[in-house]
Design an enzyme around this catalytic site. Structure first.
Site, PDB file in Angstrom:
ATOM      1  N   ASP A 183       0.468  -0.591   2.071  1.00 24.65           N
ATOM      2  CA  ASP A 183      -0.567   0.370   2.064  1.00 24.65           C
ATOM      3  C   ASP A 183      -0.331   0.981   3.144  1.00 24.65           C
ATOM      4  OD1 ASP A 183      -3.039   2.112   1.335  1.00 24.65           O
ATOM      5  OD2 ASP A 183      -4.708   0.881   1.605  1.00 24.65           O
ATOM      6  N   CYS A 240      -3.292   7.255  -1.932  1.00 25.19           N
ATOM      7  CA  CYS A 240      -3.663   6.269  -2.251  1.00 25.19           C
ATOM      8  C   CYS A 240      -4.054   6.229  -3.733  1.00 25.19           C
ATOM      9  CB  CYS A 240      -4.537   5.990  -1.939  1.00 25.19           C
ATOM     10  SG  CYS A 240      -4.516   5.116   0.094  1.00 25.19           S
ATOM     11  N   HIS A 275      -8.587   1.258  -5.723  1.00 26.36           N
ATOM     12  CA  HIS A 275      -9.089   2.584  -5.533  1.00 26.36           C
ATOM     13  C   HIS A 275      -8.316   3.238  -7.187  1.00 26.36           C
ATOM     14  CE1 HIS A 275      -8.338   5.287  -2.227  1.00 26.36           C
ATOM     15  NE2 HIS A 275      -9.290   5.648  -2.039  1.00 26.36           N
ATOM     16  N   ASP A 303       2.758   2.547  -1.296  1.00 25.85           N
ATOM     17  CA  ASP A 303       2.152   3.631  -2.266  1.00 25.85           C
ATOM     18  C   ASP A 303       2.427   4.961  -1.249  1.00 25.85           C
ATOM     19  OD1 ASP A 303       0.761   3.207   0.363  1.00 25.85           O
ATOM     20  OD2 ASP A 303      -0.603   3.596  -0.699  1.00 25.85           O
TER      21      ASP A 303
END
Length: 570
Positions: free
Chosen positions: A58, A96, A152, A300
């Site tokens: 991330d 994200c 998420h 990502d």
């Protein structure tokens, strides 16, 4: 003499084999190397589909890996990439939720309603429930499917949870970010809750262990308990290296001379991820998976320079459609690759993993699935040309419109005030406001006060169209929009074509029922399983007669209330 010579050769080979950093456990796992066993055999017949391990980091920047010349030490990732295939023309999304949604569905954002921003913790929003997901397709192919880490992708209903979207087991966080030790996540002042979940329940009482270690430990337990004769898919979605910048002190020591505090902490977090990947790889070998496994590593989105990340020498950062926001880190490591130890320039997009992995699994995808991804395994494994020639990076009608954009500037084919971007062949087009367009050299990434954001170099405020030859100019320094109006016109027509296939943006208002205080102190589903929201009604086949009008009302509502929600500081 022959015996001594043979013993010496075996000893040297054994020493070299066991000295590989990434085959040995670290001090966190505390396992003996003497117990190392590789139950797989390169000569054994492979009658089953491969085990698939997909590792997603991330906010890891393009420059933040050793083989891209970084000052951050990543020996495991470097070795895995060097012995596999490095993807150097690989694209993700700038934030994200979009990247995760495209990985799981194989579809562009315009085909899932997630064109705008991320899914907020209090929004009644999630992946469309009528679309088959990657893990569901792998389940159909006989795979055991497990997810560990950051979701998420929405959780307002139980039907939105990972265990309802194709994963046999789930362990991780549902929101976008949380504390690495306490697992508390906040969505504004006073709106905080616990965010560690196992299955469909809250995993209380786990606080204290660093999440990168916690997630790695869970993956190792899954591998230890699973029968390697049955194919397994593990999606390891690290929280790292997203803010808050936290990591155990031992990872900071190698970077003690780094003056920039944010960069120092960030570097330690990347090193912790590298060590975690080493432990996962060790487990794959120890429990007999490795010889029939495919390991995919991906970031990502681009890094955030003011939070320690670096995308140098690319332009831009996380949250933008410059290369620094969307050019991803990626490689594939597998004994099953036909051509290894090479760099691939094949065009690959994050939507491509869906059909590629389903194809490897022996599953089926068809036109009915409505995928935007392509099967790129021949390009990755054999070095063939990529079937992908074009990428729609996004069309976001809700993002702040460019003040100087217009239909006239878009040859009356496209309103250039709309934020959009497309890559076709060597060319890349951006319209609207693409986000901050600066270049951030390493070690100029201080933790400036918030007001210093405005000191970044901005793009020309009077422009609304940019054109770059990305193959020849990957750093986006030479805008050719004025010199090549023919290419601009062609790509604007492609945007208009894609836009005709887009579904309305789903970006609902926050629901006060999501407050963790109303749900036992933890984030989790708050809407009833049978509760129907406006989005479901909009696409109910029984109300087709009212569909057009409702879409118009929704678009008007979103433009009025949500147009200014997102800032460039995403």
């Amino acid at each position: 003499m022959y015996s001594l010579t043979g013993f010496s050769v075996v000893s040297l080979l054994s020493f070299g084999y066991l000295s590989w950093d990434w085959t040995k456990p670290n001090q966190v796992e505390n396992e003996s190397v003497l117990d190392f066993k590789d139950k797989g055999s390169p000569f054994a017949p492979r009658k089953q589909p491969p085990h698939i391990i997909f590792i997603l980091t991330d906010d890891q920047g393009f420059h933040d890996i050793g083989y891209h010349g970084s000052d951050i030490r990543t020996p495991t990732l470097d070795k895995l990439a060097a012995e596999g295939v490095k993807l150097e023309n690989y694209y993700v999304q700038p934030i994200c939720t979009p990247s995760r949604s495209q990985l799981i569905t194989g579809r562009y954002q315009i085909h899932t309603g997630l064109q705008h921003s991320i899914i907020r913790p209090r929004q009644p929003n999630c992946l469309p429930l009528d679309q088959a997901t990657l893990p569901q397709k792998l389940q159909e192919a006989g795979y055991a499917t497990h997810m560990v880490g950051k979701w998420h992708l929405g959780f307002y209903k139980r039907d939105c949870l990972p265990t309802r979207r194709g994963f046999d087991t789930y362990f991780g966080s549902l929101t976008g970010s949380m504390d690495y030790y306490t697992y508390d996540a906040c969505d504004g002042p006073g709106m905080c809750g616990y965010d560690l979940h196992e299955g469909e329940g809250v995993a209380w009482g786990r606080g204290g262990k660093y999440s990168t270690h916690l997630y790695t430990q869970r993956v190792r337990k899954i591998l230890a308990a699973h029968d390697p004769r049955r194919p397994v898919f593990i999606f390891l979605s690290f929280q790292a290296v997203h803010t808050p910048l936290q990591c155990p002190k031992e990872y900071l020591h190698p970077y003690r001379d780094v003056v920039n505090v944010a960069r120092r902490k960030y570097s330690g977090m990347v090193s912790a991820v590298d060590e975690a990947v080493r432990n996962v790889t060790y487990a794959l070998r120890k429990y007999g998976y490795y010889q029939n496994s495919v390991i995919v590593f991906s970031s990502d989105n681009g890094g955030q320079p003011f939070s320690g990340g670096s995308n140098w020498p690319l332009r831009g950062r996380k949250g933008t459609y410059w290369e620094g926001g969307i050019r991803g880190l990626g490689f594939v490591h597998s004994p099953l690759l036909r051509r290894r130890r090479r760099v691939s320039r094949a065009l690959v997009h994050i939507t491509d993993w869906y059909p590629t992995l389903v194809g490897l699994a022996g599953g089926n995808v068809s036109a009915i699935d409505g995928l935007d991804g392509h099967d790129v395994w021949p390009a990755i494994s054999e070095g063939k040309e990529s079937p992908r020639m074009e990428i729609l990076h996004n069309i976001d009608p809700l993002y702040n419109p460019a003040k100087h954009g217009s239909w006239q500037d878009g040859f009356r084919l496209w309103n250039t005030a709309v934020q959009a971007s497309i890559r076709s062949g060597d060319w890349k087009l951006l319209t609207g406001d693409p986000g901050y367009g600066d270049w951030f050299p390493p070690q100029t990434l201080a933790g400036f006060p918030g007001s210093w954001w405005d000191l970044e170099r901005r793009t020309d405020l009077r422009k609304s169209v940019w054109l770059f030859n990305i193959t020849g100019d990957p750093y986006e320094r030479y805008d050719q929009a004025a010199q090549r109006p023919d290419v601009v016109k062609e790509l604007l027509a492609r945007l208009a074509h894609y836009n005709r296939t887009a579904i309305p943006v789903r970006y609902p208002a926050e629901d006060p029922r999501a407050n963790p205080e109303l749900n036992g102190g933890a984030w989790g589903p708050w809407a009833g399983d049978d509760e129907v929201d406006n989005w479901d009604r909009l696409f109910d086949k029984k109300s087709k007669a009212k569909k057009k009008c409702k879409i118009c009302k929704l678009r008007s509502f979103f433009r009025k209330h949500n147009g200014g929600i997102m800032s460039n500081r995403i």
